[in-house]
Design a protein around this motif. Structure first.
Motif, PDB file in Angstrom:
ATOM      1  N   PHE A 205      -2.895   6.432   6.994  1.00 23.63           N
ATOM      2  CA  PHE A 205      -2.500   7.832   6.872  1.00 23.63           C
ATOM      3  C   PHE A 205      -1.561   8.038   5.690  1.00 23.63           C
ATOM      4  N   GLN A 206      -1.512   9.305   5.267  1.00 21.54           N
ATOM      5  CA  GLN A 206      -0.631   9.718   4.183  1.00 21.54           C
ATOM      6  C   GLN A 206       0.225  10.874   4.654  1.00 21.54           C
ATOM      7  N   ASP A 207       1.405  10.947   4.072  1.00 24.10           N
ATOM      8  CA  ASP A 207       2.250  12.099   4.316  1.00 24.10           C
ATOM      9  C   ASP A 207       1.545  13.321   3.751  1.00 24.10           C
ATOM     10  N   ARG A 208       1.417  14.370   4.575  1.00 25.68           N
ATOM     11  CA  ARG A 208       0.635  15.518   4.155  1.00 25.68           C
ATOM     12  C   ARG A 208       1.264  16.255   2.968  1.00 25.68           C
ATOM     13  N   THR A 209       2.542  16.017   2.721  1.00 29.17           N
ATOM     14  CA  THR A 209       3.180  16.674   1.575  1.00 29.17           C
ATOM     15  C   THR A 209       2.489  16.270   0.282  1.00 29.17           C
ATOM     16  N   ASP A 210       2.233  14.960   0.148  1.00 28.93           N
ATOM     17  CA  ASP A 210       1.539  14.488  -1.054  1.00 28.93           C
ATOM     18  C   ASP A 210       0.106  14.990  -1.090  1.00 28.93           C
TER      19      ASP A 210
ATOM     20  N   MET B  69       0.826  -1.210   0.000  1.00 31.53           N
ATOM     21  CA  MET B  69       0.000   0.000   0.000  1.00 31.53           C
ATOM     22  C   MET B  69       0.855   1.253   0.000  1.00 31.53           C
ATOM     23  N   HIS B  70       0.341   2.286  -0.651  1.00 29.06           N
ATOM     24  CA  HIS B  70       1.032   3.570  -0.673  1.00 29.06           C
ATOM     25  C   HIS B  70       0.816   4.327   0.638  1.00 29.06           C
ATOM     26  N   GLU B  71      -0.225   3.980   1.389  1.00 27.74           N
ATOM     27  CA  GLU B  71      -0.510   4.626   2.665  1.00 27.74           C
ATOM     28  C   GLU B  71       0.164   3.864   3.808  1.00 27.74           C
ATOM     29  N   GLY B  72       0.423   4.586   4.885  1.00 28.47           N
ATOM     30  CA  GLY B  72       0.904   3.945   6.102  1.00 28.47           C
ATOM     31  C   GLY B  72      -0.260   3.316   6.847  1.00 28.47           C
ATOM     32  N   VAL B  73      -0.040   2.125   7.398  1.00 23.40           N
ATOM     33  CA  VAL B  73      -1.080   1.410   8.141  1.00 23.40           C
ATOM     34  C   VAL B  73      -0.506   0.950   9.474  1.00 23.40           C
ATOM     35  N   ILE B  74      -1.192   1.331  10.560  1.00 18.67           N
ATOM     36  CA  ILE B  74      -0.799   0.893  11.903  1.00 18.67           C
ATOM     37  C   ILE B  74      -2.060   0.423  12.613  1.00 18.67           C
TER      38      ILE B  74
ATOM     39  N   ARG C 147       6.029  15.142  11.718  1.00 21.83           N
ATOM     40  CA  ARG C 147       5.556  15.068  10.339  1.00 21.83           C
ATOM     41  C   ARG C 147       4.058  15.329  10.327  1.00 21.83           C
ATOM     42  N   ASN C 148       3.611  16.024   9.305  1.00 19.69           N
ATOM     43  CA  ASN C 148       2.188  16.321   9.162  1.00 19.69           C
ATOM     44  C   ASN C 148       1.523  15.211   8.352  1.00 19.69           C
ATOM     45  N   LEU C 149       0.552  14.564   8.973  1.00 25.09           N
ATOM     46  CA  LEU C 149      -0.096  13.425   8.353  1.00 25.09           C
ATOM     47  C   LEU C 149      -1.595  13.680   8.231  1.00 25.09           C
TER      48      LEU C 149
END
Length: 536
Positions: free
Chosen positions: A309-314, A223-228, A287-289
């Protein structure tokens, strides 16, 4: 396709439990039979000793053991006593070790040379074991004493110990009942436990669960998103590779407490909530998520939580595309239309022969555009924001709306935790909303006033319009995700995103509005973090 045979887990657990129960019964049986043999041996020894005492105290025995060839009378009497006391054999000896009774008739009158009877002729009574043709026997030795307590002989009473097969045959009924009940309850209990396990694992077999785990892990890592994900004890159960990259975490983290890995985690908050949190911008590990946090429930009971979550930069780049790229495209269209109109005006003046007026018109529109561009580039040190404002001013002219920039506008740098993506999103959405407020108004003039000011302590954005205003009944809803009065698909996220940015940057936002008179938005952001200001 995997064609290997997999034994059902219900059958596995039943067979395993059956083997364990059977093995336990076997081990327990060995100990129990050992105790039974010991108890039986003690019982036989006591009975033999009692029989020997009884015979040694009989006057007839004491009399005949002294007579020459007294065995002819004594042996038949002893044989009757043996049968009465259920002894296997009884031997009576005089002081010269001559046998006065014996189960073998030919041994009568012969001398015994056994080694374990010597102590009995020293007035000792005891038990001993001996191995013979009939098996192992327990023998009781008791001295025969006359009325003057002088020893005149010895009585030996022997009983053969039963073998294990004989004991089993004696107890076969009890053993069969115990085995039947134990195995019955063991198998039934195993079957019920296996069925319960199958139910808790959604009727899946171990190999199916293993395959699903491998597939799930591969899917999460792709996945391109982070998963926790965590359980109720805040122990990490899922932590994919993308999440590790975003949060700069390495090594194995599964099974550890999430607070030990991410000190400023916000995921445990969801465990106490009954509803998920979608599209919330948070700061984690500096980091802004943009995060979606959802409680995991089974039968209305929360058993954990998962964050995607996604890195807010993208996300910010995507938001910029949604709010400004479309505006740039629209601005190009507007500018093209505006230039066409200007070219038509110039062409008309030339055709009329008014060359001086045409030249003056060209100088005028060129000077106005250059003056506006110089003003913006001088006071706003960010090309993205300048480009956005130029496009919005041109769009306003096309729509008959005048976008007025405050002459004191100033922006040298952005506040902490903010960048040009944030400002493009905020200002782009505020201006679009103001333009939309004139949609159903025909009164002139239509004006939007914008001021951006920044000093050492604060950065302030003020936007005012004289549009239709915001109805009082929707004041509390305008910052909700998806709420819109435009009725267009994809609307309803502009003010929501602005509100999220304001919260992230510890800023403040307020607005005033009056129907058909306009709306004013005021935003203020600290130029430094709150902690930095306190330290200063």
């Amino acid at each position: 396709m995997d064609k290997s045979f997999h034994m059902p887990i219900q059958l596995k657990i039943t067979l395993l439990s059956f083997v364990i129960v059977a093995f336990s019964i076997l081990i327990g049986g060995i100990f129990i039979f050992g105790n039974i043999v010991s108890i039986r041996e003690d019982e036989i020894g006591k009975r033999s000793m009692i029989t020997a005492h009884t015979i040694a105290e009989l006057p007839e025995v004491q009399k005949l053991v002294r007579e020459s060839e007294g065995w002819t009378k004594l042996n038949p009497m002893i044989e009757n006593l043996r049968k009465i006391h259920q002894a296997d054999y009884i031997v009576v000896l005089n002081n010269q070790h001559i046998r006065y009774s014996h189960p073998v008739f030919s041994q009568l009158g012969t001398q015994s040379k056994s080694n374990d009877e010597s102590a009995a002729f020293a007035e000792h009574e005891y038990l001993s074991k001996a191995s013979g043709e009939l098996g192992i026997s327990v023998r009781a030795f008791v001295p025969i004493l006359d009325k003057e307590n002088e020893q005149i002989g010895v009585v030996l009473v022997g009983n053969i110990l039963p073998t294990i097969p004989e004991l089993i045959m004696d107890l076969k009924g009890q053993i069969a009942i115990i085995l039947l009940l134990t195995l019955l309850f063991g198998v039934c209990g195993s079957w019920l436990m296996a069925r319960r396990i199958k139910k808790e694992t959604f009727q899946l077999e171990p190999h199916e669960i293993s395959r699903m785990l491998v597939e799930r892990t591969a899917a999460f890592n792709a996945m391109h998103e982070g998963v926790i994900a965590i359980d109720n004890n805040q122990t990490i159960t899922i932590f994919n590779e993308k999440a590790k990259q975003m949060l700069n975490i390495s090594g194995a983290v599964i099974g550890k407490n999430i607070n030990d890995i991410i000190s400023d985690t916000r995921l445990p908050e969801v465990l106490d909530r009954t509803s998920p949190i979608f599209n919330q911008e948070i700061s984690v590990q500096n980091r802004n998520l943009l995060s979606n946090r959802v409680p995991i429930k089974i039968a209305d009971k929360t058993i954990g939580a998962v964050a995607i979550f996604q890195d807010r930069t993208d996300v910010a780049k995507l938001a910029e595309e949604l709010t400004s790229v479309k505006a740039f495209v629209e601005a190009l269209r507007v500018q093209n239309h505006e230039h066409m109109n200007k070219l038509h005006t110039i062409a008309g003046l030339i055709q009329l022969g008014n060359l001086d007026d045409a030249l003056q018109y060209i100088f005028q529109i060129t000077e106005e555009q250059e003056e506006l561009t110089r003003f913006l580039t001088k006071h706003i040190h960010d090309d993205n924001l300048v480009g956005l404002l130029l496009s919005k001013i041109s769009l306003g002219r096309e729509l008959g709306i005048e976008l007025i920039m405050d002459k004191h506008t100033k922006l040298d740098r952005f506040p902490n935790d903010m960048d040009h993506h944030d400002f493009v999103l905020i200002i782009g959405n505020l201006i679009e909303n103001s333009f939309a407020a004139f949609k159903h108004l025909s009164e002139e003039p239509k004006q939007v006033y914008l001021s951006i000011y920044q000093d050492e302590q604060h950065c302030q954005i003020v936007l005012e319009d004289n549009g239709s205003g915001i109805p009082e009944e929707i004041h509390k809803d305008i910052f909700e995700y998806g709420f819109t009065t435009k009725g267009a698909e994809g609307s309803g996220i502009g003010l929501y995103l602005i509100d999220q940015i304001v919260k992230k940057a510890n800023g403040e936002m307020s607005f005033t509005t009056r129907l058909n008179e306009g709306t004013s938005f005021f935003l203020s952001f600290p130029m430094h973090d709150i902690e930095e200001n306190q330290n200063d």
